[in-house]
Design an enzyme around this catalytic site. Sequence first.
Site, PDB file in Angstrom:
ATOM      1  NE  ARG A   1      -2.761  -1.168   3.232  1.00  0.00           N
ATOM      2  CZ  ARG A   1      -2.489  -2.271   3.918  1.00  0.00           C
ATOM      3  NH1 ARG A   1      -2.642  -3.456   3.364  1.00  0.00           N
ATOM      4  NH2 ARG A   1      -2.070  -2.208   5.153  1.00  0.00           N
TER       5      ARG A   1
ATOM      6  CD  GLU B   1       0.999 -11.009  18.214  1.00  0.00           C
ATOM      7  OE1 GLU B   1       0.448 -10.498  17.228  1.00  0.00           O
ATOM      8  OE2 GLU B   1       0.410 -11.277  19.278  1.00  0.00           O
TER       9      GLU B   1
HETATM   10  P1  AMP Z   1       3.876  -2.548  11.185  1.00  0.00           P
HETATM   11  O1  AMP Z   1       3.266  -3.219  12.367  1.00  0.00           O
HETATM   12  O2  AMP Z   1       4.035  -1.050  11.370  1.00  0.00           O
HETATM   13  O3  AMP Z   1       5.172  -3.203  10.746  1.00  0.00           O
HETATM   14  O4  AMP Z   1       2.837  -2.723   9.990  1.00  0.00           O
HETATM   15  C1  AMP Z   1       2.886  -3.808   9.113  1.00  0.00           C
HETATM   16  C2  AMP Z   1       2.133  -3.497   7.831  1.00  0.00           C
HETATM   17  O5  AMP Z   1       0.755  -3.712   8.060  1.00  0.00           O
HETATM   18  C3  AMP Z   1       2.309  -2.086   7.323  1.00  0.00           C
HETATM   19  O6  AMP Z   1       2.488  -2.108   5.913  1.00  0.00           O
HETATM   20  C4  AMP Z   1       0.996  -1.397   7.693  1.00  0.00           C
HETATM   21  O7  AMP Z   1       0.625  -0.503   6.677  1.00  0.00           O
HETATM   22  C5  AMP Z   1       0.005  -2.549   7.788  1.00  0.00           C
HETATM   23  N1  AMP Z   1      -0.965  -2.389   8.897  1.00  0.00           N
HETATM   24  C6  AMP Z   1      -0.767  -2.730  10.173  1.00  0.00           C
HETATM   25  N2  AMP Z   1      -1.859  -2.475  10.930  1.00  0.00           N
HETATM   26  C7  AMP Z   1      -2.774  -1.936  10.089  1.00  0.00           C
HETATM   27  C8  AMP Z   1      -4.114  -1.441  10.260  1.00  0.00           C
HETATM   28  N3  AMP Z   1      -4.741  -1.438  11.452  1.00  0.00           N
HETATM   29  N4  AMP Z   1      -4.750  -0.949   9.171  1.00  0.00           N
HETATM   30  C9  AMP Z   1      -4.138  -0.941   7.965  1.00  0.00           C
HETATM   31  N5  AMP Z   1      -2.897  -1.404   7.752  1.00  0.00           N
HETATM   32  C10 AMP Z   1      -2.209  -1.887   8.784  1.00  0.00           C
END
Ligand code: AMP
Length: 174
Positions: free
Chosen positions: A60, A97
């Site tokens: 995204r 996780e």
């Molecule tokens: P992160 O935990 O920051 O490494 O996020 C992992 C990926 O999942 C990233 O590309 C975020 O854009 C996506 N992501 C995590 N949580 C959400 C959420 N609640 N809504 C949309 N995208 C998410």
Amino acid sequence: MSDPLIAAVRTIPDFPEPGVLFKDITPVLDDPALFQEAIERLATPFTAAEVTHIVGIESRGFWFGPTMAARLRAGFVPARKPGKLPFTTLREEYALEYGTDAIEIHADALGTGDRVLIHDDVIATGGTAAATARLVQQTGAEVVGFSFFVELAFLEGREHLPEGVLVRSVLRVE
Ligand code: AMP
């Protein structure tokens, strides 16, 4: 008065799995005026940062990333999941996780002297963005900023990003 750009971000409960409140930005892409406004708000904090490349995180980060790059007169480099990029790659692993994941870029995409802005649509725990920063640093390029559309601030993801680097998000969810 409500901000139409912020109001367009919708929250989908239990997607892609139970317990996740998924932030869906596709209504912003769908509307020409909101899309233009989003690019302006994402890019403006970095107009004086002499950004040479935006690195967008799969998948995204590919939605706004190339248009932000054109707005900042920078190049665009995709950071992708393993096995997706055809040329020689550099790789960085990061903890999930349960287990690990990895992210890759083309080995010749960046180098010393390049000034990189890392972009994704959402920052949650920050693990993916932090790994992408290490990947950029492997090339000798400098990370000069992070840009997110939505920051899930209660997860404190920005704490995992390198110190002293500008972090900006259009919408902070406290
Ligand atoms: P992160 O935990 O920051 O490494 O996020 C992992 C990926 O999942 C990233 O590309 C975020 O854009 C996506 N992501 C995590 N949580 C959400 C959420 N609640 N809504 C949309 N995208 C998410």
